[in-house]
Design a protein around this motif. Structure first.
Motif, PDB file in Angstrom:
ATOM      1  N   VAL C  38      -5.964  34.877  -8.365  1.00 38.44           N
ATOM      2  CA  VAL C  38      -5.896  34.731 -10.143  1.00 38.44           C
ATOM      3  C   VAL C  38      -5.697  35.925 -11.025  1.00 38.44           C
ATOM      4  N   ALA C  40      -4.717  38.343 -11.098  1.00 34.95           N
ATOM      5  CA  ALA C  40      -2.653  38.951 -11.242  1.00 34.95           C
ATOM      6  C   ALA C  40      -2.180  37.919 -11.792  1.00 34.95           C
ATOM      7  N   VAL C  41      -2.436  36.669 -11.672  1.00 35.81           N
ATOM      8  CA  VAL C  41      -1.422  35.509 -12.168  1.00 35.81           C
ATOM      9  C   VAL C  41      -1.402  36.138 -14.205  1.00 35.81           C
ATOM     10  N   VAL C  42      -2.734  35.661 -14.222  1.00 36.80           N
ATOM     11  CA  VAL C  42      -3.094  35.692 -15.190  1.00 36.80           C
ATOM     12  C   VAL C  42      -2.679  37.261 -16.374  1.00 36.80           C
ATOM     13  N   VAL C  44      -0.387  39.107 -15.129  1.00 39.65           N
ATOM     14  CA  VAL C  44       1.251  39.144 -16.061  1.00 39.65           C
ATOM     15  C   VAL C  44       1.507  38.347 -16.735  1.00 39.65           C
ATOM     16  N   PHE C  45       1.193  37.495 -16.910  1.00 35.64           N
ATOM     17  CA  PHE C  45       1.258  36.843 -18.196  1.00 35.64           C
ATOM     18  C   PHE C  45       0.667  37.408 -19.155  1.00 35.64           C
ATOM     19  N   TRP C  47       0.585  40.594 -19.437  1.00 27.18           N
ATOM     20  CA  TRP C  47       1.813  41.996 -19.401  1.00 27.18           C
ATOM     21  C   TRP C  47       2.513  41.715 -20.093  1.00 27.18           C
TER      22      TRP C  47
END
Lengths: 278, 293, 301
Positions: C38, C40-42, C44-45, C47
């Motif tokens: 989670v 990682a996903v957040v 990247v968003f 970023w």
């Protein structure tokens, strides 16, 4: 459908001082009606006559097809997927089930009130005007006149006169149900079908609606499905008793309410009406 | 039947409109096939796999039409993206359903929703200016299969997460409470009860994610380098089927143009195949429901 | 608390057996892995959005929005591109909205009578939703540009997008209509109101939130689209004077600046930021409408 005249007046007669003529003509005559949902039979071979001007109560346990019966009378059964109806239904001189019957006109003459109040998500006034203004162009003042008239008939006028443009969803359950009745009355129906109109209401609201049904019967024929035997006894002239047999609803017996309560012909009726069964 | 004469017009219009909507699929498939027909006739399906390389020309004899490098690039990129995004998306769904307090789960759903709203050209642009330079530091030239896999993975996480979560949410509460009553740990409940019960939904999530990855064009076009070659490593630049169309359509003529429509047919067949697979899951589950309930 | 879970950790009165300790260790590991995913996903968003904001915001100005691009877009603004984008969007919605709403009405209101048509329409929409946008581009080029002779034009682009957004539009609208209680339909039928009137006066108003969500998502998809427009609406970066003019959409402008124009990166950042803000705004709107609507429905039932 002949009641012995020696009996005492029914509760309804005592309350209203009126009763339909014993030889009143049939408003709706149903013969050998069968209703199926897909493969499952809901009603089997029902024949019943509804007297003009009478209040007919339909009683019986859940799932015995009372509501299905009602829905065939105004062809609302058309809306139920997989519902098949056989038999003859005559409303006055017309064949209800005929292909060429104008269903919309039929439904305006045979109104229906549902168990759960179902006002549209719009204002009180619009709820009443929606069906009214479809057939003929009515001026605002004509509509207002009808709105006032029907709200008065259902006893809502004094409560709602200042709130005609408020959302109907903001009303209490009892008010909503009376608005639904008013909405149907605005079309001046000849028959009013009521599917357990009081069962979703609290006792007080229920009593109000019950009184209303008695008053309505002056103007139209009423058919009311109810689970409440005391209520059936209080308000109805005629009684139809349904039962479940072989997984399908059947009509056990029908006749004047007085006669059925006093001297039922059928053992099932006697047990049910005296509270032993059902 | 519909007997209300006053509603005939409405009925007619609704049926017409719905038929037009359904016909669009036929129209799309029909026109793409029609345009591809010329190349399939002149070049023949075999040469799309057997030619020495992809050097199309407006006439069939002068050009070379091997689609295998592009096809392999598409498959590798999709496979890589699914391997990454599948676990990430399902983890996000598990997080929302089983770990996070309500408001955190809601926040996570929002972020997933917003992630799905970022247009592919923006993903591509970000990949081009941020991801590709980073990869170049490790292994030049930078634009590569790896960049494509990473970008695609980010792009399909929302698809996987949304569908996975709705299938986990559809697991009856009674199963979970029952498992809890037996004193099974949270991990046990997730892996022995919830995931098996939501199996077909999770698979659908991954497959639809794959479908989205196969069809993605802009982002992949911007970060993959677009060299026509079967990739030898993840750092090699590649060109996918979709990028091939986007790059050459502007100047393609004759058989070359038609060959690009053949590429479109290949894409269409792959995606329709995947949708058909998920549709068969859907009918399976409804059958199961109807027999049990 | 998360669903279906009785919180027990830390208060177990049972004696700890090795098996239990193992389970606890496993629980912690899985929790950590899920948390990492989670994060990682957040991450990247954040970023992506952060990078675009950081570099893009200094490039943004009022002038950027109202000026024409100069020197292939290396300087100047994006005014004609915004106009073209809006024009393409208008064509797309003008066609897809009436068509989509009608199809959704058929799917939700006539499912019982038109069984076969409903099944065919639903299947084909499911497949259509999966068709890659580049294939829509091919189709649009072959059908609208060449076969119908519309050429590279706003009309071709808009019509191609209309085909593409129909499945989204129809799905959301149908969902909205299905969430309207059947009580209303029965009430209207029992009053002898025609279906036409029932739809206009009762069902569509009651399903409005669903319609709006569909509309917003459809706009989002159309504005975000690039691949389907490259060979249908074309590249021309002037203000279009008619629907038969070619017009460059904002998304295509970003692609062009970043791939074909050396030194176009700063303006590409600014354009991407404009597009991103537009879309995130739209998506947030759709999500909050559907959230509020869902919670309202729950209160009611």
């Amino acid at each position: 459908m002949t009641a012995p005249s020696k009996l005492a007046p029914s509760v309804r007669e005592e309350r209203t001082g009126r009763a339909p003529l014993l030889d009143a003509p049939a408003a709706i005559r149903v013969e050998s009606l069968n209703v199926r949902y897909g493969q499952k039979a809901a009603l089997r071979d029902v024949s019943l006559t509804l007297r003009e001007g009478a209040i007919t109560a339909m009683v019986g346990p859940s799932g015995c097809g009372k509501s299905s019966f009602l829905a065939t009378l105004n062809r609302l059964s058309d809306l139920i997927p997989g519902c098949r109806v056989d038999g003859s239904i005559r409303f006055r001189d017309r064949d209800v089930r005929a292909r060429e019957t104008d269903v919309l006109d039929l439904r305006r003459r045979v109104g229906m009130i549902f168990q759960k109040p179902n006002p549209f998500p719009m204002s009180v006034r619009q709820n009443i005007a929606l069906a009214l203004s479809e057939r003929r162009r009515l001026s605002r003042s004509e509509i207002d006149e009808i709105v006032e008239h029907v709200l008065q008939r259902v006893g809502l006028w004094d409560e709602l006169r200042g709130r005609l443009d408020a959302s109907a969803l903001a009303l209490s359950g009892g008010q909503q149900q009376r608005l639904c009745i008013a909405r149907a009355l605005a079309l001046e129906p000849e028959v009013l079908l009521m599917d357990e109109p009081c069962s979703a209401l609290d006792p007080l609201a229920s009593a109000t609606v019950e009184d209303l049904i008695l008053e309505l019967s002056e103007a139209c024929t009423v058919v009311v499905v109810t689970h409440n035997l005391a209520q059936a006894r209080r308000i109805s002239d005629d009684l139809a008793f349904f039962w479940v047999r072989d997984d399908a609803g059947v009509l056990i017996e029908s006749g004047s309410t007085r006669a059925l309560f006093r001297a039922p012909r059928h053992e099932l009726t006697r047990d049910y009406l005296s509270g032993i069964r059902g | 039947m519909f007997q209300w004469s006053k509603d005939h017009l409405l009925l007619l219009w609704l049926r017409l409109a719905a038929s037009v909507c359904a016909a669009i699929l036929l129209l799309v498939a029909g026109f793409v096939l029609l345009e591809a027909f010329e190349a399939l006739r002149d070049i023949g399906p075999v040469r799309f796999a057997a030619d020495a390389s992809w050097h199309p020309a407006s006439e069939a004899d002068q050009g070379l039409y091997n689609l295998v490098p592009m096809l392999s690039a598409t498959l590798f990129a999709t496979l890589g993206a699914v391997l990454l995004a599948g676990p990430l998306g399902i983890a996000s769904a598990l997080f929302c359903q089983f770990y996070a307090p309500a408001w955190v789960a809601q926040l996570q759903r929002r972020i997933i929703g917003l992630l799905s709203g970022i247009p592919s050209v923006v993903y591509g642009f970000w990949g081009l200016v941020v991801l590709v330079p980073l990869i170049r530091l490790q292994a030049p030239p930078g634009p590569s299969l790896l960049a494509g896999i990473l970008i695609l993975a980010i792009m399909i996480v929302p698809t996987v997460a949304l569908i996975a979560e709705s299938s986990l949410a559809a697991v009856p509460e009674a199963y979970l409470l029952g498992a809890n009553a037996l004193g099974i740990s949270r991990v046990g409940i997730i892996f022995r009860v919830a995931i098996p019960a939501a199996r077909s939904g999770l698979l659908t999530a991954v497959i639809l994610g794959a479908g989205r990855a196969i069809g993605e064009t802009m982002a992949i076009l911007m970060v993959c380098g677009n060299v026509v070659a079967v990739p030898e490593s993840v750092f090699a630049p590649v060109r996918t089927l979709t990028a091939n169309i986007a790059l050459e359509m502007a100047y393609a003529m004759g058989d070359h143009r038609s060959a690009l429509f053949v590429t479109g047919v290949v894409l269409l067949v792959m995606v329709v195949g995947l949708v058909a697979v998920t549709a068969s899951f859907a009918t399976e589950t409804t059958h199961a429901e109807s027999t049990h309930g | 608390m998360a669903r279906g879970m009785v919180q027990t950790s830390g208060v177990s009165p049972m004696t700890r057996q090795p098996r239990q300790r193992h389970a606890r260790w496993l629980d912690g590991t899985v929790r950590a892995v899920v948390g990492l995913c989670v994060a990682a996903v957040v991450g990247v968003f954040c970023w992506i959005v952060g990078d675009l904001l950081l570099v893009g915001v200094p490039e943004l100005s009022w002038g950027f929005l109202v000026e024409a691009p100069i020197d292939s877009g290396r300087s100047g603004g994006i005014a004609p591109i915004l106009v073209s984008t809006l024009a393409i969007l208008a064509v797309c919605l003008g066609v897809s909205l009436p068509l989509g709403t009608s199809a959704a009405l058929l799917l939700s209101e006539l499912a019982a009578t038109d069984v076969r048509l409903v099944r065919v329409v639903r299947r084909s929409l499911d497949v259509l939703a999966g068709v890659p946008s580049i294939v829509f581009g091919l189709f649009g080029n072959a059908f609208f540009c060449v076969a119908l002779g519309l050429g590279f034009s706003i009309l071709s682009g808009g019509l191609t997008l209309a085909c593409m957004v129909l499945p989204i539009l129809i799905r959301a609208t149908e969902e909205g209509l299905r969430s309207v209680p059947s009580d209303y339909r029965h009430a209207a039928a029992a009053l002898g109101i025609t279906r036409t009137r029932t739809i206009w006066k009762v069902l569509l108003p009651a399903a409005l939130p669903g319609l709006v969500v569909g509309l917003v998502l459809g706009i989002g998809r159309a504005v975000a689209e690039t691949a389907a427009l490259i060979f249908t609406s074309g590249y021309v970066a002037r203000i279009p004077t008619s629907l038969l003019d070619s017009g460059r959409s904002l998304s295509l402008h970003i692609y062009d600046l970043s791939m074909n124009v050396a030194g176009g990166e700063p303006k590409a950042y600014a354009s991407a930021l404009v597009l991103l803000m537009l879309l995130l705004g739209l998506i947030s709107m759709a999500l909050s409408i559907s959230d509020r609507w869902l919670s309202r429905r729950m209160v009611h039932t």
